[in-house]
Every structure is written in C-alpha cells, then in structure tokens.
Design a protein around this motif. Structure first.
Motif, PDB file in Angstrom:
ATOM      1  N   PRO A   1       0.827  -1.214   0.000  1.00 43.37           N
ATOM      2  CA  PRO A   1       0.000   0.000   0.000  1.00 43.37           C
ATOM      3  C   PRO A   1       0.858   1.260   0.000  1.00 43.37           C
ATOM      4  O   PRO A   1       1.904   1.321   0.653  1.00 43.37           O
ATOM      5  CB  PRO A   1      -0.795  -0.123   1.298  1.00 43.37           C
ATOM      6  N   SER A   2       0.419   2.265  -0.716  1.00 45.42           N
ATOM      7  CA  SER A   2       1.218   3.483  -0.886  1.00 45.42           C
ATOM      8  C   SER A   2       1.438   4.223   0.428  1.00 45.42           C
ATOM      9  O   SER A   2       2.481   4.857   0.617  1.00 45.42           O
ATOM     10  CB  SER A   2       0.551   4.408  -1.905  1.00 45.42           C
ATOM     11  N   TRP A   3       0.474   4.127   1.369  1.00 46.02           N
ATOM     12  CA  TRP A   3       0.604   4.889   2.614  1.00 46.02           C
ATOM     13  C   TRP A   3       1.766   4.415   3.460  1.00 46.02           C
ATOM     14  O   TRP A   3       2.266   5.165   4.312  1.00 46.02           O
ATOM     15  CB  TRP A   3      -0.697   4.876   3.413  1.00 46.02           C
ATOM     16  N   TRP A   4       2.256   3.191   3.225  1.00 45.07           N
ATOM     17  CA  TRP A   4       3.385   2.683   3.980  1.00 45.07           C
ATOM     18  C   TRP A   4       4.609   3.581   3.845  1.00 45.07           C
ATOM     19  O   TRP A   4       5.426   3.685   4.748  1.00 45.07           O
ATOM     20  CB  TRP A   4       3.755   1.276   3.500  1.00 45.07           C
TER      21      TRP A   4
ATOM     22  N   TYR B   1       0.603  -5.149  11.677  1.00 44.79           N
ATOM     23  CA  TYR B   1       2.017  -4.987  11.327  1.00 44.79           C
ATOM     24  C   TYR B   1       2.437  -3.553  11.642  1.00 44.79           C
ATOM     25  O   TYR B   1       1.582  -2.670  11.854  1.00 44.79           O
ATOM     26  CB  TYR B   1       2.241  -5.297   9.839  1.00 44.79           C
ATOM     27  N   SER B   2       3.744  -3.311  11.679  1.00 45.97           N
ATOM     28  CA  SER B   2       4.227  -1.960  11.990  1.00 45.97           C
ATOM     29  C   SER B   2       5.170  -1.462  10.912  1.00 45.97           C
ATOM     30  O   SER B   2       5.814  -2.238  10.201  1.00 45.97           O
ATOM     31  CB  SER B   2       4.915  -1.934  13.359  1.00 45.97           C
ATOM     32  N   LEU B   3       5.234  -0.142  10.799  1.00 44.92           N
ATOM     33  CA  LEU B   3       6.079   0.537   9.826  1.00 44.92           C
ATOM     34  C   LEU B   3       6.900   1.598  10.534  1.00 44.92           C
ATOM     35  O   LEU B   3       6.353   2.425  11.268  1.00 44.92           O
ATOM     36  CB  LEU B   3       5.221   1.185   8.736  1.00 44.92           C
ATOM     37  N   SER B   4       8.207   1.574  10.315  1.00 42.55           N
ATOM     38  CA  SER B   4       9.076   2.549  10.963  1.00 42.55           C
ATOM     39  C   SER B   4      10.463   2.443  10.354  1.00 42.55           C
ATOM     40  O   SER B   4      10.673   1.716   9.365  1.00 42.55           O
ATOM     41  CB  SER B   4       9.128   2.298  12.477  1.00 42.55           C
ATOM     42  N   THR B   5      11.404   3.162  10.932  1.00 38.75           N
ATOM     43  CA  THR B   5      12.821   3.021  10.631  1.00 38.75           C
ATOM     44  C   THR B   5      13.560   2.921  11.952  1.00 38.75           C
ATOM     45  O   THR B   5      13.058   3.373  12.992  1.00 38.75           O
ATOM     46  CB  THR B   5      13.353   4.214   9.824  1.00 38.75           C
ATOM     47  N   PHE B   6      14.759   2.327  11.934  1.00 30.50           N
ATOM     48  CA  PHE B   6      15.502   2.124  13.177  1.00 30.50           C
ATOM     49  C   PHE B   6      15.752   3.447  13.896  1.00 30.50           C
ATOM     50  O   PHE B   6      16.160   4.434  13.293  1.00 30.50           O
ATOM     51  CB  PHE B   6      16.835   1.435  12.897  1.00 30.50           C
ATOM     52  N   GLY B   7      15.473   3.447  15.198  1.00 27.60           N
ATOM     53  CA  GLY B   7      15.763   4.598  16.040  1.00 27.60           C
ATOM     54  C   GLY B   7      14.737   5.708  15.990  1.00 27.60           C
ATOM     55  O   GLY B   7      14.919   6.739  16.632  1.00 27.60           O
ATOM     56  N   SER B   8      13.647   5.533  15.254  1.00 25.99           N
ATOM     57  CA  SER B   8      12.640   6.577  15.105  1.00 25.99           C
ATOM     58  C   SER B   8      11.331   6.171  15.746  1.00 25.99           C
ATOM     59  O   SER B   8      10.945   4.997  15.714  1.00 25.99           O
ATOM     60  CB  SER B   8      12.404   6.876  13.619  1.00 25.99           C
ATOM     61  N   SER B   9      10.621   7.161  16.312  1.00 29.80           N
ATOM     62  CA  SER B   9       9.271   6.916  16.808  1.00 29.80           C
ATOM     63  C   SER B   9       8.219   7.483  15.855  1.00 29.80           C
ATOM     64  O   SER B   9       7.045   7.589  16.214  1.00 29.80           O
ATOM     65  CB  SER B   9       9.090   7.520  18.210  1.00 29.80           C
TER      66      SER B   9
END
Length: 341
Positions: A102-105, A130-138
């Motif tokens: 999905p584009s919103w990811w 499921y979750s979406l993020s990057t390392f070290g970010s909230s």
C-alpha cells in the motif's frame, strides 16, 4: 484456531522432541546441573529449540494454523514474506502477504517494509497487524489487514490503526491482538522509549475503539535506554500473561535479547513478575535467554496448538555464523508460570 491435523503430517509433539543428553561425567556436576535447572531463568534451564528445517531465516515470527491444517508464519520485512508448513517442522517460502505494498506505507517506511506482523484468526477471518518505521525513530504506524484464508496475496489492507510521531514518548511498533473472555479487543504494542502500551480496539473495524481512547502503560525499563519491545498477551487460567523481549536485537551473536514475562488479573495490568516486581519498573521473569548456540532469543509470539502452547521466536545461531533462525518450543504452565521444554 483450527485444531485439525493434516493426515500427511508428522506429529507436532514428536517433531519437537529433543535428543537425550549425555550423562555428566561426575556426580557433583550432575547434582549442580539439577539444582541449576530448578532456578528460574538460569541458562542451564533453557532447552534448545525443537527441530525446524527449510526456509527458517526469520525475525519476529507470528504463526497460526489455517483451516486446512497447515501452518503459516509471517515474519518481519519484505511483504512480509510468508512461510508455510504441513508438519510444523519443514517450512517453505510462500510469497508476500502484499504483492503490491500500500502506498501509505511510504510515509513511515521508505522501503515500505513492515515489521513484526501479528497474525490470528478472529470471527471467521484472519487478521494481520504490522508496523512501519525506521531504526531509532518513533515516527511509526501500526496497520491492519484481513483475509478469508490467511494466505499470501489474499489480504485486504485497511490502513493505519495507531501512529506516533517524533515527538511521542512511545513508539507504535510490534502490535499484538488479544481478545478477552468478554469479547473485548485489545492491542498491546511498543518499543523502547517509555515502554509497552495497550489500547482497546473496535472489533467491527480492528482499529482503535472510538469510545475508549485510554492509553495504558503496562511495562517499561528504567532507565529507558534499556530495551523492551515485542509484547505478546495471552490468558491462561485466571491470569493474563505479558511476554516481552528485553535488551538488544538484530546484532547477530552480539544480540542480548531475552524473553521475559509477568502476569496480572487484568489485561491492562499491573503485570508483576514471579518475585512481585512491577513490569513498569524493570520487572520480568526470564522465560528464555542465551544458551549454547542460541543467542538473543526474542521477537516472540505464543500459539496454542493441538499438543499444547508454543513459544515461537527468533534467535541467532552461534553455530551458523549468527544467522537469524526460527525457534519453536513447547511450553507448559507450572505453578502458574510458563516453562519452555
């Protein structure tokens, strides 16, 4: 969850039987080992994982039994990419849950690669958080999808459930769905920062309940630079059990993950470990930790199967260049506490 056994599969109980250990060379060593095995959380009390083969290089596995008796497992990253097994031993790659992400990811993950999925069957259909993020970010978000079969390519995405920003004191990753005896839906989630949180969900949508926006704090580390993440909530007997992963993941054989647990008489806590310490203040009884070739076990989920409860997790295999590897152990309840074997 479907409890039928495939007629062509090996017995799950037999497949997880561990090889007999060789006798220790001295009586004193044997007595010492026996005493250590009685100490909760001691390394010698931790058994090896049951036998699994095939495509088992995974992180943060969540597994469910399908209506046809097969097992399907969804881990972190790339779709996420499913593994399927007929016997709970040999796992094969089965493709991405979402062939077209999905584009919103992209607002939360430039690679559009979800973390730590949670799969379950509720109300006649399968649910995938499921979750979406990057390392070290909230700057993170939790999404939800449903499927009639649970198989890759059949999922319909329903968008975000809960999100956090860089200004939040907690993090929207590592979701776990729990449905209580009254039919109320709860989502436990979180990582580092101020720890593990719980919110109530609306069963009709799978998203945050419009009439109850309470954010419960259920587990934390002090100082907050100590890691806690990957919650799993289950009920056994009269208690709710909160499993979490402590310390550091994703560093191969330098990983320090361990799986810990506390219990409560309420799904929203307070959860206390075996010594009575509150999980909001570093509490947590060790369930599984580094031992032998098994380094940094964590990213766990709990599944009820025909032969008992399963602890499903990843670890780093010291004997295989620190490769992330699927671990499955049967788990029994002794004196009101989980014990892997």
């Amino acid at each position: 969850m479907n409890s039928r056994t495939s007629p062509h599969s090996a017995s799950p109980r037999m497949s997880l039987r561990l090889p007999a250990r060789r006798p220790l060379p001295a009586l004193a060593a044997a007595l010492l080992g026996a005493l250590m095995a009685l100490v909760p959380g001691s390394a010698s009390a931790c058994p090896g994982p049951g036998r699994v083969t095939g495509d088992i290089s995974v992180h943060d596995p969540s597994m469910v039994r399908l209506d046809d008796g097969r097992y399907i497992l969804y881990p972190t990253h790339n779709g996420p990419q499913a593994r399927v097994s007929t016997d709970r031993v040999h796992f094969t790659h089965a493709g991405a849950a979402f062939p077209s992400p999905p584009s919103w990811w992209g607002r939360y993950s430039p690679e559009r690669s979800p973390w730590a999925p949670d799969v379950s069957r509720q109300g006649g259909r399968y649910w995938l958080y499921y979750s979406l993020s990057t390392f070290g970010s909230s700057h993170s978000a939790i999404g939800v999808a449903t499927s009639p079969s649970g198989l890759p390519g059949t999922w319909t995405d329903h968008g975000p459930v809960y999100a956090t920003t860089t200004g939040s004191d907690h993090n929207a990753i590592d979701p776990n769905l729990f449905v209580d005896d009254d039919g109320k839906w709860w989502m436990t989630f979180g990582s580092w920062w101020t720890g593990i949180k719980t919110i109530r969900l609306d069963p009709s949508t799978g998203k945050q309940h419009p009439g109850d926006r309470t954010l419960y704090s259920v587990a934390a580390r002090n100082p907050t630079s100590n890691g806690i993440e990957g919650p799993t909530l289950v009920k056994r007997g009269g208690h709710y059990y909160l499993f979490t992963s402590f310390d550091k993941c994703c560093a191969g054989t330098d990983s320090t993950y361990s799986i810990r647990v506390g219990r409560s008489t309420s799904p929203t806590g307070p959860f206390r470990d075996r010594s009575g310490r509150d999980m909001r203040d570093n509490g947590g009884t060790v369930v599984l930790e580094t031992h032998g070739r098994v380094v940094g076990p964590g990213g766990q989920s709990v599944m009820s199967d025909v032969d008992g409860d399963l602890l499903v997790y990843h670890y780093y295999d010291r004997d295989n260049n620190g490769s992330p590897t699927l671990g499955i152990n049967l788990m029994r309840w002794e004196g009101g506490w989980p014990v892997v074997y």
